[in-house]
Scaffold this active site. Structure first.
Site, PDB file in Angstrom:
ATOM      1  N   ARG A 295       0.770  -1.065   0.096  1.00  0.00           N
ATOM      2  CA  ARG A 295       0.056  -0.004  -0.069  1.00  0.00           C
ATOM      3  C   ARG A 295       0.815   1.321   0.080  1.00  0.00           C
ATOM      4  NH1 ARG A 295      -1.849   1.721   6.013  1.00  0.00           N
ATOM      5  NH2 ARG A 295      -0.160   0.386   7.152  1.00  0.00           N
TER       6      ARG A 295
ATOM      7  N   SER B 118      -4.578   5.770   5.217  1.00  0.00           N
ATOM      8  CA  SER B 118      -4.375   4.307   5.472  1.00  0.00           C
ATOM      9  C   SER B 118      -4.220   3.619   4.125  1.00  0.00           C
ATOM     10  CB  SER B 118      -5.630   3.587   6.084  1.00  0.00           C
ATOM     11  OG  SER B 118      -5.877   3.788   7.358  1.00  0.00           O
TER      12      SER B 118
ATOM     13  N   GLU C  46     -18.746   4.241  -0.898  1.00  0.00           N
ATOM     14  CA  GLU C  46     -17.949   3.331  -1.700  1.00  0.00           C
ATOM     15  C   GLU C  46     -18.541   3.334  -2.955  1.00  0.00           C
ATOM     16  OE1 GLU C  46     -16.224   2.416   2.314  1.00  0.00           O
ATOM     17  OE2 GLU C  46     -18.293   2.480   1.346  1.00  0.00           O
TER      18      GLU C  46
ATOM     19  N   PHE D   1     -14.489  -3.325   1.369  1.00  0.00           N
ATOM     20  CA  PHE D   1     -15.561  -2.286   0.922  1.00  0.00           C
ATOM     21  C   PHE D   1     -15.441  -2.014  -0.613  1.00  0.00           C
ATOM     22  CE2 PHE D   1     -14.293  -0.581   5.210  1.00  0.00           C
ATOM     23  CZ  PHE D   1     -15.081  -1.319   5.715  1.00  0.00           C
TER      24      PHE D   1
ATOM     25  N   ASP E  49      -8.215  -6.274  13.143  1.00  0.00           N
ATOM     26  CA  ASP E  49      -9.514  -5.713  12.635  1.00  0.00           C
ATOM     27  C   ASP E  49     -10.568  -6.850  12.481  1.00  0.00           C
ATOM     28  OD1 ASP E  49      -8.441  -3.197  12.701  1.00  0.00           O
ATOM     29  OD2 ASP E  49      -8.274  -3.074  10.350  1.00  0.00           O
TER      30      ASP E  49
ATOM     31  N   ARG F 251      -1.735  -4.525   3.846  1.00  0.00           N
ATOM     32  CA  ARG F 251      -1.275  -3.744   4.970  1.00  0.00           C
ATOM     33  C   ARG F 251       0.123  -3.790   5.617  1.00  0.00           C
ATOM     34  NH1 ARG F 251      -4.923  -3.599  10.649  1.00  0.00           N
ATOM     35  NH2 ARG F 251      -4.323  -1.814  11.522  1.00  0.00           N
TER      36      ARG F 251
END
Length: 308
Positions: A6, A33, A54, A79, A113, A163
């Site tokens: 990312r 993020s 989204e 999402f 998460d 991530r």
């Protein structure tokens, strides 16, 4: 240890922004993020925050594409592909417009998460859509190049980023090409075809097996769709079996795509390493990779099992 893909994506966007004035970036209120905040800082007039909406994000991206821009629409993978699927289908893929969907925080390595945020079906969803190209970079350099390659080609692209930090696999001489797998290690006994974070695990497993005189071919399959049929068929003909490894469900992802090619052109045994039709749960990335058998040791065991 290298960068998270990312972060590489964010860096590549800034470079693209300098090179191409028609590149715009859209985000769903997650720019820190997804690392699109780097682009926002440099090119605030070409950055658009759609908010936590989204479906609107994807519709806006389609609109930008229809008037000549190259939009990158970014949010978390769960999402991007889940909440916005119908818009991606009908406003992006159906009319074949030039939108790049850059989804971060994919796979179970999202970690604490938990299962609600761990997208392990996103590749399958994007694979199912006509006109969609699906790319899963393995490291920093490949992520940078894949982002730029997506901007150069016409049509919908799904870029899957993680991530966590990845190990460096490629050097500065590497040349990424959409639709092409890369043989990273030669071998004549078994082929391991891996994607994303599992490429480093495959290489580690191959090194361990080499010490036991087991020769493992390792292929990085960063483009899941269109998949490199030629390199798969060659492996099927030249080695005893194929093992696929992905940080994704075994349903509809890399393993399914490889199996389809093998069944169609050169039947051979295929074993799949991936999430076995369950949801993720909360834990550290390392704990989750161990729990779901997404490890070098799991690949070693599958290789040995395939030789029995």
């Amino acid at each position: 240890m290298g960068k998270a893909t990312r972060e590489s994506y964010g860096m590549a966007l800034v470079e693209l922004g300098k090179e191409k004035e028609n590149v715009v970036v859209l985000d769903a209120d997650l720019s820190k993020s997804t690392k699109t905040a780097d682009f926002k800082k440099e090119f605030s007039d070409r950055f658009f925050n759609a908010g936590i909406a989204e479906q609107n994000l994807m519709g806006m991206a389609a609109g930008f594409a229809n008037v000549g821009f190259v939009p990158f629409a970014s949010t978390f993978a769960v999402f991007a592909t889940g909440r916005a699927f119908e818009i991606i289908r009908n406003s992006i893929c159906y009319p074949n417009v030039n939108v790049k969907i850059a989804a971060t925080h994919a796979g179970i390595t999202v970690g604490e998460d938990g299962g609600s945020h761990q997208s392990i079906e996103d590749i399958a969803l994007m694979n199912s859509l006509p006109n969609m190209t699906v790319i899963v970079p393995a490291d920093h350099r490949e992520a940078m190049q894949a982002t730029k390659a997506a901007a150069e080609m016409y049509g919908p692209v799904y870029l899957r980023f993680g991530r966590c930090n990845t190990e460096d696999i490629f050097d500065d001489n590497y040349k990424f090409e959409i639709g092409k797998g890369v043989e990273l290690k030669s071998g004549n006994d078994i082929t391991v075809i891996a994607t994303g974070m599992m490429v480093a695990k495959a290489l580690e497993a191959a090194r361990q097996l080499e010490a036991e005189s087991i020769s493992v071919r390792v292929i990085n399959m960063s483009t899941i769709k269109p998949i490199d049929r030629e390199i798969i068929v060659k492996a099927a003909k030249e080695t005893k079996a194929i093992i696929t490894a992905e940080e994704h469900s075994i349903i509809g992802g890399l393993g399914a795509m490889v199996s389809s090619v093998v069944c169609d052109e050169c039947p051979t045994r295929v074993r799949m390493i991936g999430v076995k039709d369950v949801f993720g749960q909360s834990g550290t990335p390392d704990e989750l990779m161990e729990k779901y058998n997404l490890t070098a040791e799991a690949i070693v065991n599958e290789v040995k099992g395939s030789l029995m």
